[in-house]
Motif scaffolding. Structure first.
Motif, short mmCIF file in Angstrom:
data_model
loop_
_atom_site.label_atom_id
_atom_site.label_comp_id
_atom_site.label_asym_id
_atom_site.label_seq_id
_atom_site.Cartn_x
_atom_site.Cartn_y
_atom_site.Cartn_z
N MET A 1 25.01 16.46 31.96
CA MET A 1 24.92 15.05 32.21
C MET A 1 23.44 14.67 32.31
SD MET A 1 26.16 12.50 35.24
CE MET A 1 27.58 13.15 35.81
N THR A 2 23.01 13.71 31.52
CA THR A 2 21.60 13.32 31.52
C THR A 2 21.37 11.89 31.99
OG1 THR A 2 21.73 12.62 29.21
CG2 THR A 2 21.05 14.91 29.65
N GLU A 3 22.43 11.09 32.05
CA GLU A 3 22.26 9.71 32.51
C GLU A 3 23.54 9.19 33.14
OE1 GLU A 3 21.02 7.77 28.94
OE2 GLU A 3 23.04 7.57 28.16
N PHE A 4 23.35 8.14 33.96
CA PHE A 4 24.46 7.47 34.61
C PHE A 4 24.70 6.13 33.93
CE2 PHE A 4 22.64 9.93 38.23
CZ PHE A 4 23.73 10.77 38.44
N ILE A 5 25.95 5.74 33.83
CA ILE A 5 26.29 4.43 33.30
C ILE A 5 26.42 3.47 34.48
CG2 ILE A 5 28.03 3.08 32.06
CD1 ILE A 5 28.75 5.68 30.57
#
Length: 140
Positions: A1-5
């Motif tokens: 996981m590299t980013e959050f929505i």
């Protein structure tokens, strides 16, 4: 996981623009008010007392505190691709908690200043000297 929505407060574009404007106005008023407090305290020699020394630094920390989160939030109100990387999220959380802890320490120093002024008014100037204020502020 590299980013959050980021889901946001609303999916309605008009509501997002309205919220952007509301939060922008609140942010700008907060910046302006804290800057005015700092300028007035620095410019008036009668306000060079320990209480106003701490209040000036508290205003500076408030500016930093809000600036750690609000600009990114404002960008995400209008962005089409609403994501934040994990590293930026961790960085924001770090500065948010660091500045919150700093604000708590400054408020504690202000409480000590008030305590010394009320409980021992005759020795107040010796107890809360400029050196003491600088040490308490540096500790924060």
């Amino acid at each position: 996981m590299t980013e959050f929505i980021i889901l946001g407060l609303s999916n309605n574009l008009q509501m997002q623009i309205f919220l952007f404007l509301v939060f922008l106005v609140v942010y700008l008023v907060t910046l302006l008010a804290n800057m005015v407090i700092m300028v007035v305290i620095r410019s008036d020699p009668h306000l060079h007392t320990p209480m106003y020394f701490f209040l000036s630094h508290l205003s500076f920390v408030d500016i930093c505190y809000f600036s750690a989160i609000v600009p990114h939030m404002l960008v995400h109100f209008l962005a089409e691709h609403k994501t934040i990387s994990v590293n930026i999220c961790i960085e924001q959380m770090f500065f948010f908690f660091l500045l919150a802890a700093t604000e708590i320490c400054i408020l504690s120093a202000m409480a000590y200043d008030h305590y010394a002024a009320i409980c021992d008014p005759l020795r107040y100037m010796n107890t809360v000297s400029t050196r003491t204020c600088v040490q308490l502020e540096s500790g924060a």
